[in-house]
Design an enzyme around this catalytic site. Structure first.
Site, PDB file in Angstrom:
ATOM      1  N   ASN A   1       0.849  -1.188   0.000  1.00  0.00           N
ATOM      2  CA  ASN A   1       0.000   0.000   0.000  1.00  0.00           C
ATOM      3  C   ASN A   1       0.891   1.246   0.000  1.00  0.00           C
ATOM      4  O   ASN A   1       1.652   1.462   0.934  1.00  0.00           O
ATOM      5  CB  ASN A   1      -0.890  -0.015   1.250  1.00  0.00           C
ATOM      6  CG  ASN A   1      -2.046   0.965   1.139  1.00  0.00           C
ATOM      7  OD1 ASN A   1      -1.962   1.960   0.425  1.00  0.00           O
ATOM      8  ND2 ASN A   1      -3.118   0.673   1.834  1.00  0.00           N
TER       9      ASN A   1
ATOM     10  N   HIS B   1     -16.548   1.292   1.498  1.00  0.00           N
ATOM     11  CA  HIS B   1     -16.120   1.267   0.099  1.00  0.00           C
ATOM     12  C   HIS B   1     -17.325   1.312  -0.828  1.00  0.00           C
ATOM     13  O   HIS B   1     -18.443   1.008  -0.418  1.00  0.00           O
ATOM     14  CB  HIS B   1     -15.315  -0.010  -0.190  1.00  0.00           C
ATOM     15  CG  HIS B   1     -13.906   0.040   0.318  1.00  0.00           C
ATOM     16  ND1 HIS B   1     -13.583  -0.264   1.624  1.00  0.00           N
ATOM     17  CD2 HIS B   1     -12.728   0.386  -0.291  1.00  0.00           C
ATOM     18  CE1 HIS B   1     -12.271  -0.125   1.788  1.00  0.00           C
ATOM     19  NE2 HIS B   1     -11.727   0.263   0.657  1.00  0.00           N
TER      20      HIS B   1
ATOM     21  N   LYS C   1     -17.116  -3.604  -4.637  1.00  0.00           N
ATOM     22  CA  LYS C   1     -16.008  -4.313  -4.012  1.00  0.00           C
ATOM     23  C   LYS C   1     -16.425  -5.741  -3.659  1.00  0.00           C
ATOM     24  O   LYS C   1     -17.508  -5.963  -3.127  1.00  0.00           O
ATOM     25  CB  LYS C   1     -15.579  -3.572  -2.743  1.00  0.00           C
ATOM     26  CG  LYS C   1     -14.286  -4.094  -2.128  1.00  0.00           C
ATOM     27  CD  LYS C   1     -13.790  -3.188  -1.011  1.00  0.00           C
ATOM     28  CE  LYS C   1     -12.503  -3.714  -0.418  1.00  0.00           C
ATOM     29  NZ  LYS C   1     -11.411  -3.815  -1.399  1.00  0.00           N
TER      30      LYS C   1
END
Lengths: 252, 252, 252, 252
Positions: free
Chosen positions: B110, B138, B142
């Site tokens: 990340n 999200h 997803k």
């Protein structure tokens, strides 16, 4: 709970609002016990009689220096939430402590762990972001805006930004209704919301390309100071000399 | 901007979504320049010809190991966002690097600075609070719940709590509609919200007596990865050997 | 403040937690005064002697029906926060009221204006959004998850969505750690967070293309019920018959 | 999708940023289809040739009045997002419409459903709370502070408070760093945050005894205007005459 291994704690200002909470917190904590509760008018010698190892001082700027001289002379460490410490006062405390390699004093303007952590994280994050602003929200009986904590946070963020060579965040505002962009504290914008139903809340916002990072602390009761006080009691004896600010005993 | 002092950067996977953004980011940054843009089918020797000092690899798990062996052998450092690294793969990279005291490889799952900072701060705060929970939010396209980042954060928080001797946070729930209390990831509750109009958001909440601390990261664009990539490019040459995780080059 | 124009209020359950707060709230409010404070064991005739025009009932499910029969028979209106009303009980109250065109009874499960407004706005917003989820956050001594208010809100949102012909919000989740996606209440996802330092908080999130709408209610003290109780006292006499739910006297 | 029952939509300004999005939105929607795409220089008669029933106008203040006169004369209804409407202009549109009982024009400064709902709910909630403040957060390329939407919301809240006989919220601030308490818009405080990584966000906070109510709208993409435009297309033909503001077709 009583135990020979316990830290023996004396509380100064024991009948005050914060002192009374400190008494209750120590009594409920493991590994320590209250051995003396003193307030204005009580002789400090009671601390020595009770063999106190640490005192907690939530008294008054007029009283705290005499208290500290006495406890340091007697080798008792101290955790101090009383306000009014100037550089000159801190220097005197340091001097008293210089001959006492086993005595520590922790003076902290804010014992709320969350507020202290929020400030620390804000200072750490500051150099990675183009810009930062602060929103603090309090009940509408508060007299000052911004809050002392928010102003202090702003200065810490500003200092971290300067150290990293960052200039003040870009701001394209050309048309502003007076005050809309908040107060500028050391080039960091601070916004103060005042509403009934709020207690004490602070939000530090960082913005970069396509992302924001927000650190928020909500405090709804002064009981939130007690875990910080207890941590101070545990840590102060391991740290001879003067420590200013709870953040310096957190080992972050 | 071209300058003899610039870090000379080669981009692998330069026509991919992330690689193309990396090219653009390097071109817009101070102190570095793009000297090679390679994609599948291009000869890696182009990196040597271009005298690249650092490569950025956003390619594919099938390609990345060959890329890394080549660049390490040629003394080129690497910043790697490609996924699929197992312990076994990491061990091989470490081995290649063992004979190269001036070459560094940074592999990070990340590159969003805010996500990495949020995780780090969460791990630091964890031991000061009775309890912690995570909400991640999200877009509703997803596939997995919770998100990889939230699950990773939960494990970091859990680990920090264990190291501090804390037990799982108290929970008085006796009557629960199935799922209301979220998923338990290593004894930390994680809640996954899915809505159109969201992008990628994570909130870590800590609760203690009378206070809460919240760390929130909002990402609305993958451009948010680029400051982390650029930081990696700057830092990787000063850190020989293998570094896993952007947090380890932040000097927090 | 005493005045001949004041609404004369009797409080039933006046020594209980909520009743005592109601006494204090009425005494501090304009246009009304407390004329009778009764608790278990006191004769209801005291209400008639005191010429009460409205009673506030925070008593017990075992007592409330007898109280209501008495006050309605005597033409006294009532604002009721006591729980335990079934359809059958409501029907009996309606019957008692049928012969009393000038007497009103308001029974409300929730007197927190903010909670009632949040629910109402959520129901209004529901039909404009593809999807909705609820996060409710409470202190970790709470036994049920989700909270009654959150479950009720979910059903109101679901009902509004169905009326508008909307199907359950799309959800692409194919891999879920058990519970991550929350509880499904009438096809609306509800997430329950439990932490010390929280009190009672509810957040209703709506998501559409490129935007979200969030309605949040934070309650930190049961004093927050009192403005709703006072509003009920003012409104109930203008509304003969039975009214269930504070939202129905808000004139939204 | 083509169908004889579809609403036949003409788009004016079809090559502009918003117009192009409108074309795409109509093409993806059920029950309507694009029959004409016109831009500067194209003859308006194309709308008549295409038998358009509704036009969407995202053009320019210089062009919109001619467009509206033409479409109204030809019995075509209009949904208008173009800015620059003064009272005088609105009066002229009303006059043109007076002889057309089957033609409607909807002019809206803001087609984001969430923003419109947030304003509406704020106006409804205002009279129940002692005090209200607004925080609006935008990217740091924005020139004006506060945003037009936030200023408009503040005036709506202020108007609702005045109608209910409420005075400005109490504020005990006696010591203020200039700007900390925000801008005063019609006696409602508005705070403007500007950060990279933000898009367009507005939060309206209400505070009462022991509780707060927060209404928040987050917009991250101008695609969020399209559901409001499509709703306008569906509703405008059922509402002859001039309608100003999307809130007036929402049937709240």
């Amino acid at each position: 709970m009583t135990s020979p291994d316990n830290i023996r704690v004396g509380v100064l200002g024991a009948r005050g609002r914060m002192g009374a909470q400190a008494v209750q917190a120590v009594e409920g904590a493991e590994g320590m016990e209250v051995v003396a509760k003193l307030d204005a008018g009580d002789a400090l010698s009671g601390l020595v009689d009770a063999k106190a190892g640490v005192v907690i001082d939530f008294t008054h700027p007029d009283a705290v220096m005499d208290n500290l001289r006495f406890v340091v002379e007697n080798g008792i460490s101290a955790v101090v939430g009383t306000t009014g410490f100037t550089e000159e006062r801190l220097a005197r405390v340091r001097e008293w402590l210089s001959g006492k390699p086993e005595t520590g004093v922790l003076i902290a303007p804010n014992f709320a762990l969350g507020a202290v952590l929020a400030m620390r994280f804000a200072a750490q994050a500051a150099r990675f972001y183009e810009s930062a602003e602060i929103i603090e929200l309090h009940h509408n009986r508060k007299a000052d805006a911004p809050s002392g904590t928010a102003a202090h946070t702003a200065r810490m963020v500003a200092e971290a930004r300067r150290s990293a060579g960052l200039r003040p965040g870009a701001d394209a505002t050309t048309s502003e209704v007076d005050g809309a962009r908040g107060a500028s504290v050391d080039d960091v914008r601070v916004h103060s919301v005042r509403l009934p139903g709020l207690v004490a809340h602070e939000e530090i916002l960082f913005g970069g390309q396509g992302e924001t990072l927000t650190i928020r602390h909500d405090s709804i009761d002064r009981v939130s100071f007690m875990p910080g006080v207890l941590l101070g009691v545990r840590e102060v004896r391991r740290r001879p000399g003067l420590t200013v600010g709870l953040e310096n005993v957190l080992d972050l």
